[in-house]
Scaffold this motif. Structure first.
Motif, PDB file in Angstrom:
ATOM      1  N   ARG A 190      42.931  34.138  31.791  1.00  0.00           N
ATOM      2  CA  ARG A 190      42.552  35.306  32.588  1.00  0.00           C
ATOM      3  C   ARG A 190      41.081  35.206  32.968  1.00  0.00           C
ATOM      4  NH1 ARG A 190      42.987  36.133  27.698  1.00  0.00           N
ATOM      5  NH2 ARG A 190      45.136  36.844  27.769  1.00  0.00           N
ATOM      6  N   LEU A 191      40.768  35.873  34.072  1.00  0.00           N
ATOM      7  CA  LEU A 191      39.398  36.117  34.507  1.00  0.00           C
ATOM      8  C   LEU A 191      39.183  37.612  34.464  1.00  0.00           C
ATOM      9  CD1 LEU A 191      36.662  35.391  35.953  1.00  0.00           C
ATOM     10  CD2 LEU A 191      37.920  35.657  38.113  1.00  0.00           C
ATOM     11  N   VAL A 192      38.086  38.052  33.857  1.00  0.00           N
ATOM     12  CA  VAL A 192      37.747  39.465  33.801  1.00  0.00           C
ATOM     13  C   VAL A 192      36.395  39.656  34.474  1.00  0.00           C
ATOM     14  CG1 VAL A 192      37.351  41.468  32.333  1.00  0.00           C
ATOM     15  CG2 VAL A 192      38.985  39.713  31.611  1.00  0.00           C
ATOM     16  N   VAL A 193      36.327  40.555  35.441  1.00  0.00           N
ATOM     17  CA  VAL A 193      35.104  40.834  36.181  1.00  0.00           C
ATOM     18  C   VAL A 193      34.676  42.268  35.891  1.00  0.00           C
ATOM     19  CG1 VAL A 193      34.029  40.999  38.455  1.00  0.00           C
ATOM     20  CG2 VAL A 193      35.740  39.215  38.011  1.00  0.00           C
ATOM     21  N   LEU A 238      40.834  36.289  43.834  1.00  0.00           N
ATOM     22  CA  LEU A 238      41.844  35.607  44.644  1.00  0.00           C
ATOM     23  C   LEU A 238      41.794  34.097  44.411  1.00  0.00           C
ATOM     24  CD1 LEU A 238      44.045  35.725  46.817  1.00  0.00           C
ATOM     25  CD2 LEU A 238      42.226  35.591  48.537  1.00  0.00           C
ATOM     26  N   ARG A 239      40.589  33.529  44.434  1.00  0.00           N
ATOM     27  CA  ARG A 239      40.456  32.086  44.202  1.00  0.00           C
ATOM     28  C   ARG A 239      40.991  31.711  42.820  1.00  0.00           C
ATOM     29  NH1 ARG A 239      34.475  30.047  46.229  1.00  0.00           N
ATOM     30  NH2 ARG A 239      34.530  30.866  48.355  1.00  0.00           N
ATOM     31  N   ALA A 240      40.709  32.554  41.823  1.00  0.00           N
ATOM     32  CA  ALA A 240      41.135  32.248  40.460  1.00  0.00           C
ATOM     33  C   ALA A 240      42.654  32.219  40.353  1.00  0.00           C
ATOM     34  CB  ALA A 240      40.545  33.270  39.492  1.00  0.00           C
ATOM     35  N   VAL A 241      43.315  33.269  40.841  1.00  0.00           N
ATOM     36  CA  VAL A 241      44.772  33.345  40.719  1.00  0.00           C
ATOM     37  C   VAL A 241      45.442  32.263  41.556  1.00  0.00           C
ATOM     38  CG1 VAL A 241      46.780  34.808  41.166  1.00  0.00           C
ATOM     39  CG2 VAL A 241      44.747  35.785  40.122  1.00  0.00           C
ATOM     40  N   ARG A 242      44.900  32.008  42.747  1.00  0.00           N
ATOM     41  CA  ARG A 242      45.459  30.939  43.577  1.00  0.00           C
ATOM     42  C   ARG A 242      45.211  29.564  42.943  1.00  0.00           C
ATOM     43  NH1 ARG A 242      46.332  32.870  48.999  1.00  0.00           N
ATOM     44  NH2 ARG A 242      48.114  34.247  48.647  1.00  0.00           N
ATOM     45  N   ALA A 248      43.773  38.117  36.994  1.00  0.00           N
ATOM     46  CA  ALA A 248      42.361  38.482  37.111  1.00  0.00           C
ATOM     47  C   ALA A 248      42.253  39.998  37.061  1.00  0.00           C
ATOM     48  CB  ALA A 248      41.773  37.949  38.417  1.00  0.00           C
ATOM     49  N   HIS A 249      41.278  40.480  36.293  1.00  0.00           N
ATOM     50  CA  HIS A 249      41.068  41.918  36.129  1.00  0.00           C
ATOM     51  C   HIS A 249      39.691  42.299  36.657  1.00  0.00           C
ATOM     52  CE1 HIS A 249      44.440  41.864  33.270  1.00  0.00           C
ATOM     53  NE2 HIS A 249      43.828  40.855  32.674  1.00  0.00           N
ATOM     54  N   VAL A 250      39.600  43.420  37.352  1.00  0.00           N
ATOM     55  CA  VAL A 250      38.326  44.036  37.714  1.00  0.00           C
ATOM     56  C   VAL A 250      38.219  45.337  36.944  1.00  0.00           C
ATOM     57  CG1 VAL A 250      36.917  44.994  39.570  1.00  0.00           C
ATOM     58  CG2 VAL A 250      38.322  42.969  39.995  1.00  0.00           C
ATOM     59  N   LEU A 251      37.201  45.445  36.086  1.00  0.00           N
ATOM     60  CA  LEU A 251      37.077  46.583  35.180  1.00  0.00           C
ATOM     61  C   LEU A 251      35.751  47.294  35.379  1.00  0.00           C
ATOM     62  CD1 LEU A 251      38.285  44.872  31.857  1.00  0.00           C
ATOM     63  CD2 LEU A 251      39.669  46.143  33.517  1.00  0.00           C
ATOM     64  N   ASP A 252      35.724  48.564  35.023  1.00  0.00           N
ATOM     65  CA  ASP A 252      34.519  49.382  35.123  1.00  0.00           C
ATOM     66  C   ASP A 252      33.636  49.129  33.904  1.00  0.00           C
ATOM     67  OD1 ASP A 252      32.585  51.304  35.439  1.00  0.00           O
ATOM     68  OD2 ASP A 252      33.976  52.945  35.853  1.00  0.00           O
ATOM     69  N   GLY A 253      32.593  48.338  34.093  1.00  0.00           N
ATOM     70  CA  GLY A 253      31.700  47.989  32.994  1.00  0.00           C
ATOM     71  C   GLY A 253      30.855  49.131  32.489  1.00  0.00           C
ATOM     72  N   ARG A 254      30.908  50.278  33.162  1.00  0.00           N
ATOM     73  CA  ARG A 254      30.157  51.452  32.696  1.00  0.00           C
ATOM     74  C   ARG A 254      30.862  52.144  31.532  1.00  0.00           C
ATOM     75  NH1 ARG A 254      30.197  54.488  38.305  1.00  0.00           N
ATOM     76  NH2 ARG A 254      32.396  53.978  37.918  1.00  0.00           N
ATOM     77  N   VAL A 255      32.109  51.763  31.270  1.00  0.00           N
ATOM     78  CA  VAL A 255      32.897  52.386  30.205  1.00  0.00           C
ATOM     79  C   VAL A 255      32.746  51.554  28.934  1.00  0.00           C
ATOM     80  CG1 VAL A 255      35.204  53.067  29.470  1.00  0.00           C
ATOM     81  CG2 VAL A 255      34.545  53.278  31.885  1.00  0.00           C
ATOM     82  N   PRO A 256      32.240  52.126  27.855  1.00  0.00           N
ATOM     83  CA  PRO A 256      32.065  51.354  26.619  1.00  0.00           C
ATOM     84  C   PRO A 256      33.379  50.744  26.140  1.00  0.00           C
ATOM     85  CG  PRO A 256      30.920  53.462  26.461  1.00  0.00           C
ATOM     86  CD  PRO A 256      31.745  53.513  27.715  1.00  0.00           C
ATOM     87  N   PRO A 275      49.707  36.449  40.346  1.00  0.00           N
ATOM     88  CA  PRO A 275      50.250  35.501  41.331  1.00  0.00           C
ATOM     89  C   PRO A 275      51.297  36.159  42.240  1.00  0.00           C
ATOM     90  CG  PRO A 275      50.182  34.517  39.140  1.00  0.00           C
ATOM     91  CD  PRO A 275      49.867  35.975  38.962  1.00  0.00           C
ATOM     92  N   ASP A 276      51.638  35.488  43.308  1.00  0.00           N
ATOM     93  CA  ASP A 276      52.552  36.050  44.295  1.00  0.00           C
ATOM     94  C   ASP A 276      53.943  36.297  43.743  1.00  0.00           C
ATOM     95  OD1 ASP A 276      50.695  36.210  46.369  1.00  0.00           O
ATOM     96  OD2 ASP A 276      50.990  34.102  46.899  1.00  0.00           O
ATOM     97  N   ASP A 277      54.316  35.597  42.667  1.00  0.00           N
ATOM     98  CA  ASP A 277      55.650  35.836  42.093  1.00  0.00           C
ATOM     99  C   ASP A 277      55.657  37.045  41.149  1.00  0.00           C
ATOM    100  OD1 ASP A 277      54.335  34.936  39.836  1.00  0.00           O
ATOM    101  OD2 ASP A 277      55.517  33.097  39.604  1.00  0.00           O
ATOM    102  N   GLY A 278      54.474  37.700  40.997  1.00  0.00           N
ATOM    103  CA  GLY A 278      54.405  38.908  40.186  1.00  0.00           C
ATOM    104  C   GLY A 278      54.223  38.649  38.715  1.00  0.00           C
ATOM    105  N   SER A 279      54.142  37.387  38.294  1.00  0.00           N
ATOM    106  CA  SER A 279      53.925  37.081  36.880  1.00  0.00           C
ATOM    107  C   SER A 279      52.468  37.330  36.530  1.00  0.00           C
ATOM    108  CB  SER A 279      54.298  35.637  36.568  1.00  0.00           C
ATOM    109  OG  SER A 279      53.461  34.749  37.292  1.00  0.00           O
TER     110      SER A 279
END
Length: 280
Positions: A190-193, A238-242, A248-256, A275-279
């Motif tokens: 996983r990638l977490v941003v 997008l680049r990571a999943v492709r 890949a997750h985008v999270l609110d870093g303001r939340v402890p 991914p496009d297959d939903g996995s």
């Protein structure tokens, strides 16, 4: 904490650390604790950090201009000197120190070290035209051997996103895109941003409803309409999943402790790209 056996067999977890989580002392310490908990859980975290606020503050202190195009910092040779100094000399050392307050885990490197990251000059796209933004690079090659060796030795690599080009020039690389390229090369699970918003908004600026989950194809359709701040983050996802990263997750870093809750406790916050297959 119980070790999640399936996750431990997957690739590492690459975390892009930036935004308000970097400038608030309590959030910095919470993030460091989260990373160590991921390490204890066997998820082999790799941290790629930004440093935009700190770089901007130093540029102001030195009387140098700070300007952005398409979400990327315009980087003159003078600005590049500041970028290297702040990222590797200050931000990275502080983060390594916070993590190592919990044990001798973190080791700091830059993308220049052992040619871990190689970049070429990147032009920005502004209103359909290409704009020269100086010494800004796009990753074209990743040599993950040093990062893998650190992981195999039980360390937490902390990577500063500067890279050398084959032309010998050193480039400032967007941390979101550097984290994405490293995640692909490491075959990460996983990638977490971490960012300063709740996730990807579906109808910004008219609404603030977060898109909780979308496929790479759905994100690709949305990408041209995104605002500058979110664009490199979602482009990186997008680049990571492709490129084969599980999700890949985008999270609110303001939340402890949002990192810990999302990855280990599976609380459904932020936006997840699969991914496009939903996995994933």
């Amino acid at each position: 904490m119980n070790r999640p056996l399936k996750e431990a067999q997957d690739g590492p977890t690459v975390v892009k650390y930036g935004g308000n989580a970097m400038v608030d002392e309590d959030l910095r310490r919470a993030f460091a604790r989260d990373v160590v908990e991921l390490w204890h859980a066997g998820l082999r975290p790799v941290v790629v950090h930004g440093g935009g606020p700190q770089i901007s503050a130093m540029l102001r202190h030195l009387g140098l201009e700070s300007r952005f195009e398409a979400g990327l910092r315009v980087t003159t040779p003078e600005t590049m000197d500041v970028v290297r100094m702040v990222l590797a000399g200050r931000v990275q050392r502080e983060l390594v120190g916070h993590i190592n307050a919990h044990g001798p885990h973190a080791v700091g490197i830059t993308g220049e070290d052992a040619h871990t990251l190689t970049a070429v000059r990147r032009l920005a796209q502004v209103d359909g035209r290409q704009v020269d933004i100086g010494l800004v690079g796009d990753i074209v090659e990743v040599n993950p051997r040093t990062v893998r060796a650190l992981l195999d030795q039980g360390h937490i690599p902390v990577v500063s996103p500067v890279a050398r080009g084959e032309d010998g020039q050193v480039y400032n690389v967007n941390a979101d895109l550097a984290a994405s390229a490293l995640a692909v090369s490491l075959e990460a699970a996983r990638l977490v941003v971490l960012t300063d918003v709740e996730g990807l908004y579906g109808d910004w600026p008219r609404g603030t409803t977060v898109i909780e989950r979308l496929t790479a194809r759905e994100l690709e359709r949305l990408l041209p309409g995104l605002t500058a701040g979110m664009l490199p983050k979602m482009e990186g996802c997008l680049r990571a999943v492709r490129g084969g990263v599980g999700r890949a997750h985008v999270l609110d870093g303001r939340v402890p402790h949002v990192l810990l809750r999302s990855v280990l406790e599976r609380h459904g916050t932020g936006t997840t790209v699969v991914p496009d297959d939903g996995s994933g």
